[in-house]
Write a protein that holds these residues in place. Structure first.
Motif, PDB file in Angstrom:
ATOM      1  N   ASP A 118       1.349  -1.611   0.059  1.00 32.89           N
ATOM      2  CA  ASP A 118       0.069   0.019   0.268  1.00 32.89           C
ATOM      3  C   ASP A 118       0.588   1.619  -0.168  1.00 32.89           C
ATOM      4  O   ASP A 118       1.129   1.929   1.321  1.00 32.89           O
ATOM      5  N   PHE A 119       1.150   1.527  -0.875  1.00 33.15           N
ATOM      6  CA  PHE A 119       2.443   2.698  -1.201  1.00 33.15           C
ATOM      7  C   PHE A 119       2.000   3.240  -2.788  1.00 33.15           C
ATOM      8  O   PHE A 119       1.940   2.339  -3.641  1.00 33.15           O
ATOM      9  N   ILE A 179       6.214 -10.211  -9.742  1.00 29.00           N
ATOM     10  CA  ILE A 179       5.403  -9.704 -10.520  1.00 29.00           C
ATOM     11  C   ILE A 179       6.234 -10.680 -11.945  1.00 29.00           C
ATOM     12  O   ILE A 179       5.615 -11.477 -12.555  1.00 29.00           O
ATOM     13  N   THR A 180       7.604 -10.219 -12.349  1.00 31.31           N
ATOM     14  CA  THR A 180       7.608 -11.781 -13.305  1.00 31.31           C
ATOM     15  C   THR A 180       7.070 -13.029 -13.269  1.00 31.31           C
ATOM     16  O   THR A 180       6.351 -14.045 -14.382  1.00 31.31           O
ATOM     17  N   SER A 215      -3.366 -11.556  -9.968  1.00 33.17           N
ATOM     18  CA  SER A 215      -3.891 -10.511  -8.574  1.00 33.17           C
ATOM     19  C   SER A 215      -4.256  -9.791  -8.405  1.00 33.17           C
ATOM     20  O   SER A 215      -3.363  -8.716  -9.322  1.00 33.17           O
ATOM     21  N   ARG A 216      -5.084  -8.836  -7.478  1.00 32.39           N
ATOM     22  CA  ARG A 216      -5.302  -7.143  -7.546  1.00 32.39           C
ATOM     23  C   ARG A 216      -4.002  -6.701  -7.722  1.00 32.39           C
ATOM     24  O   ARG A 216      -3.912  -5.552  -7.782  1.00 32.39           O
ATOM     25  N   LYS A 217      -2.502  -7.621  -6.873  1.00 33.17           N
ATOM     26  CA  LYS A 217      -1.948  -6.923  -6.467  1.00 33.17           C
ATOM     27  C   LYS A 217      -1.099  -6.806  -7.776  1.00 33.17           C
ATOM     28  O   LYS A 217      -0.317  -5.112  -8.228  1.00 33.17           O
ATOM     29  N   ARG A 259      -2.450  -4.223  -9.995  1.00 37.88           N
ATOM     30  CA  ARG A 259      -2.107  -2.921  -9.635  1.00 37.88           C
ATOM     31  C   ARG A 259      -0.841  -2.196  -9.785  1.00 37.88           C
ATOM     32  O   ARG A 259      -0.454  -1.459 -10.368  1.00 37.88           O
ATOM     33  N   PHE A 260       0.383  -2.941  -9.647  1.00 38.30           N
ATOM     34  CA  PHE A 260       1.389  -2.960  -9.557  1.00 38.30           C
ATOM     35  C   PHE A 260       2.398  -2.682 -11.457  1.00 38.30           C
ATOM     36  O   PHE A 260       3.161  -1.645 -11.433  1.00 38.30           O
TER      37      PHE A 260
END
Length: 313
Positions: free
Chosen positions: A21-22, A128-129, A173-175, A178-179
């Motif tokens: 959360d940033f 992420i990768t 995923s949501r994160k 978002r990333f």
């Protein structure tokens, strides 16, 4: 530090990233630099790095123990031949701990029937990768997957604009989504060179579509890993060439001893890339500390050698 926290509030959120959360776009280092630490590391270089050198633009780039930071670009493909490595270590039991890297490590251990695979990396970009590749295997065919990985290596800053990504995004995923939105236009993957051996052939690819190993990503460097895997034990711990970034042989021996005594199953094995430890005489330090718990041996061909420690006690 309190005054600095007020002056540079976004910098100090560097310490509190675990829930993501940033404001990513504000903190993320300029990802076109292959070994660029976050700017908080540059603000306090003595706190975060052992060695620095000025690059041609006059900035300071960390090397040695802090060559990678919390958001360094990940490898798009591994420099290792994981097809061979995973086979060398097989049968390796069902529980594996591996460096995250490009995600090819987890893919190839899963291909060779590992059931539970935890991965760790100092950089969130590795996570992420890995997520992108796992989703791509599920959503694409073998040629589309290869095209996607090559595009990821060439220009990850624009990967979300590709046709392949449109099929992959719903599986993220949501994160992760978002990333990817926050990182649009910024390179988060692409280090290393394209290694054709890392690509699954058609049969292997179809086999992987049905694979769903459990496991988690651990956001940690090697030094802090012990605390985050407290109580866990593994049949195989694969460290790749991480130790080449550590300059102290005593520290290397200490980390290995901790992993062996606390996190390696009986008859389990820790594998590392061989050249760094032999050439730099660090092998003798580690071998001496671990001689009562097991033994080291070399395995593999000339350019694919590993040093493996097998725990016998």
């Amino acid at each position: 530090m309190g005054i600095l926290n007020q002056i540079f509030p976004s910098a100090f959120t560097y310490r509190n990233f675990d829930n993501l959360d940033f404001p990513v776009s504000e903190i993320h280092e300029r990802l076109h630099a292959d070994t660029a630490p976050c700017w908080i590391e540059r603000l306090f270089p003595n706190k975060f790095a052992q060695k620095y050198y000025p690059n041609p633009k006059g900035r300071y780039i960390a090397i040695a123990d802090t060559a990678f930071s919390r958001f360094s670009p990940s490898y798009a493909t591994t420099n290792e031949n994981m097809r061979v490595t995973a086979k060398i270590l097989k049968p390796f039991g069902k529980r594996v701990l591996t460096c995250g890297g490009s995600g090819d490590q987890t893919i190839w251990f899963a291909r060779n029937d590992a059931v539970h695979i935890d991965s760790f990396d100092i950089s969130w970009c590795s996570k992420i990768t890995m997520d992108l590749k796992n989703a791509a295997i599920k959503a694409l065919n073998v040629q589309e997957y290869e095209n996607f990985v090559r595009a990821l290596h060439k220009d990850s800053a624009c990967i979300s604009e590709t046709e392949e990504y449109k099929h992959i995004e719903p599986l993220l995923s949501r994160k992760a989504r978002r990333f990817m939105r926050a990182m649009k236009g910024k390179r988060f993957s692409g280090n290393g060179v394209i290694n054709d051996e890392c690509f699954l052939n058609k049969e292997e690819f179809l086999h992987m579509k049905s694979k769903t190993p459990t496991g988690k990503f651990i956001w940690s460097d090697l030094g802090g890993l012990n605390k985050k895997i407290s109580g866990k034990k593994y049949d195989i711990i694969y460290l790749s060439n991480i130790f080449q970034y550590l300059s102290d042989p005593e520290k290397i021996a200490e980390i290995l001893e901790r992993l062996v005594t606390k996190h390696l199953c009986h008859e389990g094995a820790i594998a590392v890339e061989v050249n760094w430890i032999i050439d730099n005489k660090k092998y003798a330090v580690a071998a001496n500390k671990l001689k009562e718990l097991g033994n080291f041996y070399e395995t593999g061909k000339l350019n694919e050698k590993m040093l493996v420690f097998c725990k016998t006690k």
